[in-house]
Design a protein around this motif. Structure first.
Motif, PDB file in Angstrom:
ATOM      1  N   ASP A 300       0.855  -1.182   0.000  1.00  0.00           N
ATOM      2  CA  ASP A 300       0.000   0.000   0.000  1.00  0.00           C
ATOM      3  C   ASP A 300       0.893   1.235   0.000  1.00  0.00           C
ATOM      4  O   ASP A 300       2.119   1.139   0.156  1.00  0.00           O
ATOM      5  CB  ASP A 300      -0.904  -0.011   1.241  1.00  0.00           C
ATOM      6  N   SER A 301       0.304   2.373  -0.165  1.00  0.00           N
ATOM      7  CA  SER A 301       1.054   3.629  -0.129  1.00  0.00           C
ATOM      8  C   SER A 301       1.373   3.954   1.318  1.00  0.00           C
ATOM      9  O   SER A 301       0.455   4.081   2.147  1.00  0.00           O
ATOM     10  CB  SER A 301       0.254   4.752  -0.773  1.00  0.00           C
ATOM     11  N   ARG A 308       6.670   3.276   5.855  1.00  0.00           N
ATOM     12  CA  ARG A 308       7.719   3.117   4.849  1.00  0.00           C
ATOM     13  C   ARG A 308       8.662   1.973   5.211  1.00  0.00           C
ATOM     14  O   ARG A 308       9.063   1.183   4.349  1.00  0.00           O
ATOM     15  CB  ARG A 308       8.500   4.425   4.699  1.00  0.00           C
ATOM     16  N   GLU A 339       0.261  -1.680 -11.197  1.00  0.00           N
ATOM     17  CA  GLU A 339       1.330  -1.130 -10.360  1.00  0.00           C
ATOM     18  C   GLU A 339       2.254  -2.236  -9.858  1.00  0.00           C
ATOM     19  O   GLU A 339       3.483  -2.123  -9.910  1.00  0.00           O
ATOM     20  CB  GLU A 339       0.708  -0.375  -9.187  1.00  0.00           C
TER      21      GLU A 339
END
Length: 380
Positions: A300-301, A308, A339
């Motif tokens: 996921d972002s 992160r 993606e």
């Protein structure tokens, strides 16, 4: 290593209980120790006179060991059924006199028997000392000795196959061939330098020398190109569960393992670390195959520094995978997301095989939104 003229003893069967255990002795006192272990009423396993014994002869007999450890005084002894073999030097693994005893594989019994051997003049062998003596006796070269150590430490079929090549001398023979080829070229060069005043000695032309050295280099390069690093053989094949958050990766992880290893929740982002567990499967021929099953956080972002780090750990695990299980909800068409597919292609290593998995198949999707079966390799 300690003195090679000592008589050494060690348990040579795998740790734990087994129907039969093996103890080996090597050294000049092996025959006397074997005779000292025999029960007087047992048929002799080795001749009491220095007559030759047929090598590699397995003989049933009885040996006597202390029934218990007793401080002070003589401990009673009891007879133990066993098989013994005697290997006279130099026709033995170590090149020395060797004796082997096979008895019931109870660890406490084997330990007591080893202690009895040390009382009769032996000492405990250092790790690898039997193979070290075999190397000193010229029975093995260094690559074969490494192959024996690798065989003992092997935990997978790949390691056993690689260790067998070392143990059988395949790498040693290849290396000797390269050394001989280089030595031939060196001899020609030295002869051309040392005997320049003799007409019948002609120095090897530089072009010819270059071609011959190029062939040696090509053989070495071909071997290196077909080889795998030992670190790759030491690890199990890695199967990584990958997908977006809340696609059922941890639930499938637990189901495959047969126990609750990962925390599961309807809320997304439950998995924050890389979870690894060995999993034993059976192939189509019924053979056991062990893999390392890995569960990672959903891709996921990232929303912060912690996210992160979590995503970076997941991507490192994916890049090291030998197989990816790509999970997607049953209510959606299961395709490799654009993606994710682009990220795989842009990775620093070759793309591993991908098995597409449609999860949550037990939850009925909304009418008209059921994914076709062709969109998945597996439905769970």
């Amino acid at each position: 290593m300690t003195a090679t003229e000592d008589t050494i003893v060690a348990v040579s069967s795998p740790p734990g209980r087994s129907p039969r255990g093996l103890i080996r002795c090597s050294g000049p006192a092996s025959r006397d120790i074997l005779m000292g272990l025999l029960d007087p009423g047992s048929p002799p396993a080795v001749p009491r006179e220095p007559a030759p014994l047929p090598p590699r002869t397995l003989t049933a007999c009885r040996i006597r060991i202390p029934a218990c450890d007793r401080a002070g005084g003589a401990a009673p002894s009891l007879p133990l059924p066993a098989f013994v073999s005697f290997f006279p030097a130099p026709r033995s693994y170590t090149g020395q006199d060797m004796a082997e005893l096979q008895c019931p594989g109870n660890p406490a019994l084997l330990d007591r028997l080893v202690r009895r051997v040390t009382q009769l003049g032996g000492r405990l062998a250092e790790p690898g000392e039997f193979t070290f003596r075999a190397f000193l006796a010229g029975k093995l070269d260094l690559t074969q000795a490494e192959g024996i150590a690798a065989t003992i430490a092997a935990v997978s079929d790949g390691q056993l196959q690689a260790a067998a090549l070392l143990r059988q001398g395949s790498l040693g023979r290849f290396a000797h061939g390269l050394v001989d080829a280089l030595a031939d070229q060196l001899a020609l060069i030295e002869a051309g330098i040392d005997f320049t005043d003799q007409e019948d000695v002609v120095s090897v032309p530089p072009g010819t020398l270059d071609d011959r050295l190029a062939r040696v280099d090509a053989r070495l390069g071909d071997l290196l190109g077909r080889s795998r690093p030992w670190s790759a053989l030491e690890s199990l094949p890695r199967v990584v569960l990958v997908g977006r958050p809340s696609t059922g990766k941890s639930t499938l992880f637990n189901a495959l393992l047969g126990r609750e290893r990962a925390v599961t929740s309807p809320l997304p982002g439950t998995t924050r670390d890389v979870l690894m567990e060995p999993l034993t499967l059976r192939d189509v021929e019924g053979r056991c195959v062990e893999v390392m099953l890995i569960d990672v956080a959903g891709l996921d972002s990232p929303q912060g520094a912690l996210d992160r780090d979590v995503q970076a750990a997941a991507r490192r695990a994916i890049r090291s995978a030998d197989l990816l299980l790509y999970l997607r909800d049953a209510g959606e068409h299961l395709q490799l997301d654009t993606e994710f597919a682009a990220w795989l292609q842009d990775g620093p290593t070759a793309v591993p095989p991908v098995v597409r998995v449609r999860t949550k198949a037990d939850l009925a999707p909304a009418p008209g939104k059921a994914a076709p079966a062709s969109d998945a390799d597996v439905a769970v």
